[in-house]
Write a protein that holds these residues in place. Sequence first.
Motif, PDB file in Angstrom:
ATOM      1  N   ASP A 157       0.810  -1.218   0.000  1.00 11.51           N
ATOM      2  CA  ASP A 157       0.000   0.000   0.000  1.00 11.51           C
ATOM      3  C   ASP A 157       0.845   1.270   0.000  1.00 11.51           C
ATOM      4  O   ASP A 157       0.355   2.342  -0.360  1.00 11.51           O
ATOM      5  CB  ASP A 157      -0.984   0.005   1.180  1.00 11.51           C
ATOM      6  CG  ASP A 157      -0.304  -0.134   2.529  1.00 11.51           C
ATOM      7  OD1 ASP A 157       0.864  -0.567   2.581  1.00 11.51           O
ATOM      8  OD2 ASP A 157      -0.954   0.187   3.544  1.00 11.51           O
ATOM      9  N   VAL A 158       2.130   1.172   0.349  1.00  9.44           N
ATOM     10  CA  VAL A 158       3.008   2.345   0.372  1.00  9.44           C
ATOM     11  C   VAL A 158       3.886   2.404  -0.875  1.00  9.44           C
ATOM     12  O   VAL A 158       4.172   3.489  -1.378  1.00  9.44           O
ATOM     13  CB  VAL A 158       3.895   2.331   1.648  1.00  9.44           C
ATOM     14  CG1 VAL A 158       4.855   3.508   1.666  1.00  9.44           C
ATOM     15  CG2 VAL A 158       3.033   2.308   2.903  1.00  9.44           C
ATOM     16  N   PHE A 159       4.298   1.256  -1.391  1.00 11.03           N
ATOM     17  CA  PHE A 159       5.195   1.184  -2.543  1.00 11.03           C
ATOM     18  C   PHE A 159       4.594   0.346  -3.672  1.00 11.03           C
ATOM     19  O   PHE A 159       5.177  -0.660  -4.092  1.00 11.03           O
ATOM     20  CB  PHE A 159       6.547   0.578  -2.128  1.00 11.03           C
ATOM     21  CG  PHE A 159       7.332   1.429  -1.189  1.00 11.03           C
ATOM     22  CD1 PHE A 159       8.125   2.470  -1.661  1.00 11.03           C
ATOM     23  CD2 PHE A 159       7.278   1.194   0.172  1.00 11.03           C
ATOM     24  CE1 PHE A 159       8.855   3.257  -0.795  1.00 11.03           C
ATOM     25  CE2 PHE A 159       8.008   1.978   1.056  1.00 11.03           C
ATOM     26  CZ  PHE A 159       8.798   3.017   0.570  1.00 11.03           C
ATOM     27  N   PRO A 160       3.448   0.732  -4.182  1.00  9.67           N
ATOM     28  CA  PRO A 160       2.840  -0.089  -5.236  1.00  9.67           C
ATOM     29  C   PRO A 160       3.721  -0.193  -6.483  1.00  9.67           C
ATOM     30  O   PRO A 160       3.705  -1.222  -7.160  1.00  9.67           O
ATOM     31  CB  PRO A 160       1.517   0.620  -5.535  1.00  9.67           C
ATOM     32  CG  PRO A 160       1.692   2.008  -5.031  1.00  9.67           C
ATOM     33  CD  PRO A 160       2.649   1.916  -3.882  1.00  9.67           C
ATOM     34  N   SER A 161       4.513   0.839  -6.771  1.00  6.03           N
ATOM     35  CA  SER A 161       5.358   0.795  -7.972  1.00  6.03           C
ATOM     36  C   SER A 161       6.431  -0.289  -7.865  1.00  6.03           C
ATOM     37  O   SER A 161       6.814  -0.879  -8.876  1.00  6.03           O
ATOM     38  CB  SER A 161       5.992   2.153  -8.248  1.00  6.03           C
ATOM     39  OG  SER A 161       6.805   2.560  -7.172  1.00  6.03           O
ATOM     40  N   PHE A 162       6.920  -0.561  -6.663  1.00  5.67           N
ATOM     41  CA  PHE A 162       7.873  -1.656  -6.477  1.00  5.67           C
ATOM     42  C   PHE A 162       7.246  -2.972  -6.910  1.00  5.67           C
ATOM     43  O   PHE A 162       7.853  -3.754  -7.646  1.00  5.67           O
ATOM     44  CB  PHE A 162       8.316  -1.749  -5.008  1.00  5.67           C
ATOM     45  CG  PHE A 162       9.002  -3.044  -4.676  1.00  5.67           C
ATOM     46  CD1 PHE A 162      10.322  -3.247  -5.025  1.00  5.67           C
ATOM     47  CD2 PHE A 162       8.322  -4.067  -4.033  1.00  5.67           C
ATOM     48  CE1 PHE A 162      10.962  -4.448  -4.733  1.00  5.67           C
ATOM     49  CE2 PHE A 162       8.947  -5.271  -3.733  1.00  5.67           C
ATOM     50  CZ  PHE A 162      10.272  -5.465  -4.090  1.00  5.67           C
ATOM     51  N   TRP A 163       6.019  -3.215  -6.466  1.00  5.27           N
ATOM     52  CA  TRP A 163       5.345  -4.475  -6.760  1.00  5.27           C
ATOM     53  C   TRP A 163       4.970  -4.573  -8.232  1.00  5.27           C
ATOM     54  O   TRP A 163       4.992  -5.659  -8.818  1.00  5.27           O
ATOM     55  CB  TRP A 163       4.151  -4.660  -5.825  1.00  5.27           C
ATOM     56  CG  TRP A 163       4.649  -4.805  -4.419  1.00  5.27           C
ATOM     57  CD1 TRP A 163       4.742  -3.809  -3.476  1.00  5.27           C
ATOM     58  CD2 TRP A 163       5.220  -5.965  -3.834  1.00  5.27           C
ATOM     59  NE1 TRP A 163       5.322  -4.310  -2.329  1.00  5.27           N
ATOM     60  CE2 TRP A 163       5.617  -5.631  -2.520  1.00  5.27           C
ATOM     61  CE3 TRP A 163       5.409  -7.272  -4.273  1.00  5.27           C
ATOM     62  CZ2 TRP A 163       6.214  -6.548  -1.662  1.00  5.27           C
ATOM     63  CZ3 TRP A 163       5.998  -8.192  -3.412  1.00  5.27           C
ATOM     64  CH2 TRP A 163       6.394  -7.824  -2.126  1.00  5.27           C
ATOM     65  N   VAL A 164       4.664  -3.449  -8.869  1.00  3.36           N
ATOM     66  CA  VAL A 164       4.393  -3.441 -10.313  1.00  3.36           C
ATOM     67  C   VAL A 164       5.658  -3.831 -11.075  1.00  3.36           C
ATOM     68  O   VAL A 164       5.622  -4.665 -11.980  1.00  3.36           O
ATOM     69  CB  VAL A 164       3.863  -2.058 -10.776  1.00  3.36           C
ATOM     70  CG1 VAL A 164       3.866  -1.933 -12.289  1.00  3.36           C
ATOM     71  CG2 VAL A 164       2.468  -1.810 -10.218  1.00  3.36           C
TER      72      VAL A 164
END
Length: 166
Positions: free
Chosen positions: A24-31
């Motif tokens: 929820d804080v770093f969605p771009s990492f998971w993308v």
Amino acid sequence: MPQDKYVIDSCSLITPFNGSYPMDVFPSFWVKLKEKIISGEIVICRATYDEVVPTGDKLSLWLKSIIDSGVKILEPDEDILEKFTKLVDHVDNHNPPYKASAVSEFMGCGDPFIMATAKSKGYTVITEELYAPGATKRVKIPNVCLEESIDYMNLTSYMKKAGFHF
């Protein structure tokens, strides 16, 4: 030139999920991580999948959705099983000897399959475990990788090499 490939240890998914890179804080990492898995640069082996998915949390749903989209789980083949047996023998006959509980824990987790996959396929292991010289109470992925000439790195090193920017 062939693309480098990596096999990821479950701790390199669980640790950022629970700590440094919550979804929820770093969605771009998971993308970005998902893109690397979909492209085949990062491989999910059966052992990693089986350690993550049964928890039923958001991480397990994230990984399951990637596999459900058509990404194949790398199943152990004959060569991986042969490398697995050799790694287990190496750990079982290690000098100094590992504690029996360490060998038992090693046999019951996905680590030997992850390393056997890397050794068989020429991949690099991504793990958050740290090298521990002289360790006998727990079998550490980096220790075995160094002893068995298997490349490994942590997730941050992978992100730098892969050009992750946030």
